[in-house]
Design a protein around this motif. Sequence first.
Motif, mmCIF file in Angstrom:
data_model
loop_
_atom_site.group_PDB
_atom_site.id
_atom_site.type_symbol
_atom_site.label_atom_id
_atom_site.label_comp_id
_atom_site.label_asym_id
_atom_site.label_seq_id
_atom_site.Cartn_x
_atom_site.Cartn_y
_atom_site.Cartn_z
ATOM 1 N N LEU A 232 5.381 15.703 -7.668
ATOM 2 C CA LEU A 232 5.444 16.891 -8.303
ATOM 3 C C LEU A 232 5.825 16.369 -9.828
ATOM 4 O O LEU A 232 7.135 15.939 -9.915
ATOM 5 C CB LEU A 232 6.586 17.738 -7.649
ATOM 6 N N GLY A 233 4.995 16.692 -10.606
ATOM 7 C CA GLY A 233 5.172 15.916 -11.824
ATOM 8 C C GLY A 233 5.243 16.851 -13.156
ATOM 9 O O GLY A 233 4.677 18.312 -12.870
ATOM 10 N N THR A 234 5.411 16.642 -14.585
ATOM 11 C CA THR A 234 5.247 17.410 -15.760
ATOM 12 C C THR A 234 3.844 16.839 -16.172
ATOM 13 O O THR A 234 3.474 15.823 -15.788
ATOM 14 C CB THR A 234 6.397 16.987 -16.610
ATOM 15 N N GLY A 248 -0.838 16.125 -5.632
ATOM 16 C CA GLY A 248 0.334 16.838 -6.267
ATOM 17 C C GLY A 248 0.081 18.096 -7.183
ATOM 18 O O GLY A 248 -0.930 18.672 -7.041
ATOM 19 N N THR A 249 1.000 18.100 -8.036
ATOM 20 C CA THR A 249 0.845 19.271 -9.223
ATOM 21 C C THR A 249 1.695 19.151 -10.197
ATOM 22 O O THR A 249 2.765 18.141 -10.366
ATOM 23 C CB THR A 249 1.190 20.535 -8.426
ATOM 24 N N LEU A 250 1.134 19.480 -11.335
ATOM 25 C CA LEU A 250 1.770 19.341 -12.536
ATOM 26 C C LEU A 250 2.324 20.553 -13.293
ATOM 27 O O LEU A 250 1.723 21.677 -13.053
ATOM 28 C CB LEU A 250 0.643 18.564 -13.590
ATOM 29 N N CYS A 251 3.536 20.454 -13.749
ATOM 30 C CA CYS A 251 4.176 21.683 -14.393
ATOM 31 C C CYS A 251 4.676 21.584 -15.809
ATOM 32 O O CYS A 251 4.674 20.321 -16.332
ATOM 33 C CB CYS A 251 5.557 21.989 -13.623
ATOM 34 N N GLU A 255 11.210 25.660 -14.111
ATOM 35 C CA GLU A 255 10.644 26.853 -13.212
ATOM 36 C C GLU A 255 9.490 26.765 -12.456
ATOM 37 O O GLU A 255 9.478 27.089 -11.120
ATOM 38 C CB GLU A 255 10.741 28.398 -14.052
ATOM 39 N N GLN A 256 8.592 26.194 -13.080
ATOM 40 C CA GLN A 256 7.201 26.036 -12.314
ATOM 41 C C GLN A 256 7.393 24.917 -11.476
ATOM 42 O O GLN A 256 6.703 25.298 -10.325
ATOM 43 C CB GLN A 256 6.293 25.709 -13.532
#
Length: 312
Positions: A232-234, A248-251, A255-256
């Motif tokens: 879970l990354g930026t 994974g996912t990028l935000c 909040e995201q």
Amino acid sequence: MHVAIASHYRLPVVGYGGTDRVVVALVRGLAALGHQVTLLAAPGTRIAEATVVAVPPSQLTDPAVDLATLVPRNADLLHAHFPLSRTPSCPFVQTLHGNMRPGSPPPPNNVFVSRDHARRFGSDVFVYNGLDPGDYVFCATKADYDLFLGRLHSAKGYRWAIEGAKRSGRRLVIAGGWRPSFRRRISYAGAVDGRKKAELLAGARCLWMAALWDEPFGLTTIEALLSGTPVLGTRRGALPEVISAEVGTLCDTLEQMVAAAETIHTRDPAACRAHAERHFTHVVMAQEYLRMYRCLLETGRLPPGRATPHAP
């Protein structure tokens, strides 16, 4: 080829490591591909895959010393993993593992560690970091905790991980430097290495990589992926090149990230491991560096790096 690698660390790594861990992985990768490696490193270094020449760090970084005088005569080139204070009188490359000041020109014959890292300093020459999958434990069944692994510095985003745990009520394990004070369900594992770190990575539901700076690479991301753990990354620095939607996912905001954490566990651990094995192993890294070495020796120039297929 015969490659001389220079590092001002004592190897192998004691503690978490970073650059020093990559150097060991490169030595192993080159040796696995059948190449000869001489390692110039701090006294006490013991790496089975290389012939070690013990050199005090002060000598390696002394501008009065031509490192070519320390390299075996039959070596094809020198590869330094610290900023060279003097241009060697032999073929060489150097890898910059950190960030420079904005606008700084790249050092001569420099290899960056991601496309974004290179782009920010006006270059297109890079090689992604890689690690030995054998150092990590793959686990398809995850425990009930999220993990933050790294220095407890504000730029690393550990506070976002803590706040995310507070908002979601999930258990968070933090493994890093100094011990802060935490609330219930947030535990501190201290500085971890070896088997303990591998087991923490393998058991985690996900790794929080809430970087608030431009990561040159982000080594903990591939440590997690090799363990079958999604990230879970930026959307900072090299992370979009390393983390695909399958693993994974990028935000962009806390909040995201809190919202994305609800479904991060649906990623397939086997897909995480396969992604890292395809793009970020010690052998893949060594193959790319060999391409750099050969091009430099043949043309006097370093070629552009090869980005992952999903890189933006």
